[in-house]
Design an enzyme around this catalytic site. Structure first.
Site, PDB file in Angstrom:
ATOM      1  N   SER A  52     -65.267  31.266 -39.137  1.00  0.00           N
ATOM      2  CA  SER A  52     -65.062  30.074 -38.306  1.00  0.00           C
ATOM      3  C   SER A  52     -66.369  29.294 -38.176  1.00  0.00           C
ATOM      4  O   SER A  52     -66.369  28.151 -37.715  1.00  0.00           O
ATOM      5  CB  SER A  52     -64.527  30.461 -36.921  1.00  0.00           C
ATOM      6  OG  SER A  52     -65.283  31.513 -36.367  1.00  0.00           O
ATOM      7  N   GLU A 189     -53.832  37.938 -35.357  1.00  0.00           N
ATOM      8  CA  GLU A 189     -54.010  36.558 -34.900  1.00  0.00           C
ATOM      9  C   GLU A 189     -52.675  35.829 -34.791  1.00  0.00           C
ATOM     10  O   GLU A 189     -51.888  35.797 -35.733  1.00  0.00           O
ATOM     11  CB  GLU A 189     -54.947  35.813 -35.872  1.00  0.00           C
ATOM     12  CG  GLU A 189     -55.186  34.366 -35.442  1.00  0.00           C
ATOM     13  CD  GLU A 189     -56.381  33.700 -36.093  1.00  0.00           C
ATOM     14  OE1 GLU A 189     -57.134  34.369 -36.819  1.00  0.00           O
ATOM     15  OE2 GLU A 189     -56.565  32.484 -35.860  1.00  0.00           O
TER      16      GLU A 189
HETATM   17  O1  KIV Z   1     -63.591  33.631 -38.129  1.00  0.00           O
HETATM   18  C1  KIV Z   1     -63.179  33.898 -36.996  1.00  0.00           C
HETATM   19  O2  KIV Z   1     -63.672  33.396 -35.971  1.00  0.00           O
HETATM   20  C2  KIV Z   1     -62.075  34.838 -36.874  1.00  0.00           C
HETATM   21  C3  KIV Z   1     -61.472  35.007 -35.516  1.00  0.00           C
HETATM   22  C4  KIV Z   1     -60.560  33.892 -35.225  1.00  0.00           C
HETATM   23  C5  KIV Z   1     -60.806  36.324 -35.385  1.00  0.00           C
HETATM   24  O3  KIV Z   1     -61.663  35.409 -37.836  1.00  0.00           O
END
Ligand code: KIV
Length: 271
Positions: A52, A189
């Site tokens: 993310s 998720e």
């Molecule tokens: O990349 C991320 O932040 C994630 C979370 C949403 C679990 O994979």
């Protein structure tokens, strides 16, 4: 006494013991030294260096563009900030899906170059060979099922996954496969809470939910969402604990005013 408080460092074994003891696991994303230091000192169990970062650090629309080198940079920064928590590093899109040789090489680079403690990979049966080889090499792997953002162009939407029986059955089966392959935990998720409960009760490894209800063995949130740095993203599952966006805006507006009015710096703020 909580399992968390008994140990000097949180390991994958600590998480298993926490599940056995019914103690919930707290996990948050971080991408840099300073926030990692704050979260670790606050007592977080797990920091996820999430892909993310592609969205919240680099401003991309999806997680797909981030590179292995960029993930390694973020993970190195996080590792310098922590003393105690377990650090999970996301394997970025394109560095494990094609074959298990590439997957193993990517995981080894992450472990060797960052000092991270484990990796996370999205998917079930499709990536099972890679997961098995990485686990065999001694690298702890966390799985990720349900809404897997690296597959957003396949899904076409960020809506709740596994509402239909066919997809729910695949998720049930994938969770078992990941457990058998040696994963130490699974992120679930955006799936129905009832399904997350059933899966969490059916496997011995901890599940970490995001938008998957209260019956998972732990919870994870993206730091920019829960701290209110990014205020545009308001899904139902998100609890926003702070509004850094407004606090920072007001602070910088005041600073600008003080500079323009010659109030800053005053005689105590100069040499
Ligand atoms: O990349 C991320 O932040 C994630 C979370 C949403 C679990 O994979």
């Amino acid at each position: 006494m909580s399992v968390n408080k008994e140990v000097k460092r949180i390991t994958t074994n600590t998480l298993l013991r926490m599940k056995e003891a019914g103690e919930k696991i707290s996990m948050i994303t971080a991408y840099d030294f300073s926030f990692a230091k704050i979260f670790d000192a606050a007592g977080i169990d797990v920091i996820l260096v999430g892909d993310s970062a592609s969205n919240v650090m680099a401003g991309h629309e999806t997680t797909l563009p981030i590179t292995l080198e960029q993930m390694i940079y973020h993970a190195q920064s996080v590792i310098r900030g922590i003393d105690r928590c377990l650090v999970v590093v996301d394997m970025p899109f394109g560095y494990y899906q094609s074959n298990s040789d590439i997957a193993l090489a990517s995981a080894i680079r992450i472990m060797k170059e960052t000092g991270g403690h484990s990796v996370k990979m999205e998917g079930g049966k499709e990536v099972l060979d890679s997961i098995k080889r990485i686990v065999s090499a001694g690298i702890p792997v966390m799985g990720h099922l349900g809404l897997t953002p690296q597959s957003i162009y396949k899904f076409g939407t960020y809506t709740v996954r596994a509402k239909e029986e066919e997809e729910a059955n695949k998720l049930r089966a994938d969770a078992k496969l990941l457990e058998k392959a040696g994963c130490f935990g699974i992120v679930l998720e955006k799936i129905p809470a009832a399904l997350a409960k059933e899966v969490s009760e059916s496997i011995s490894i901890p599940t970490i939910g995001i938008g998957a209800g209260n019956y998972c063995d732990g919870q994870v949130l993206v730091m920019h969402d829960m701290l209110g740095i990014n205020t545009e993203f308001k899904p139902r599952f998100l609890r926003q604990y702070l509004n850094i966006h407004d606090l920072a805006t007001n602070a910088v507006m005041q600073y600008i005013k003080d500079v323009k009015s010659r109030d800053f710096p005053n005689e105590h703020e100069q040499y």
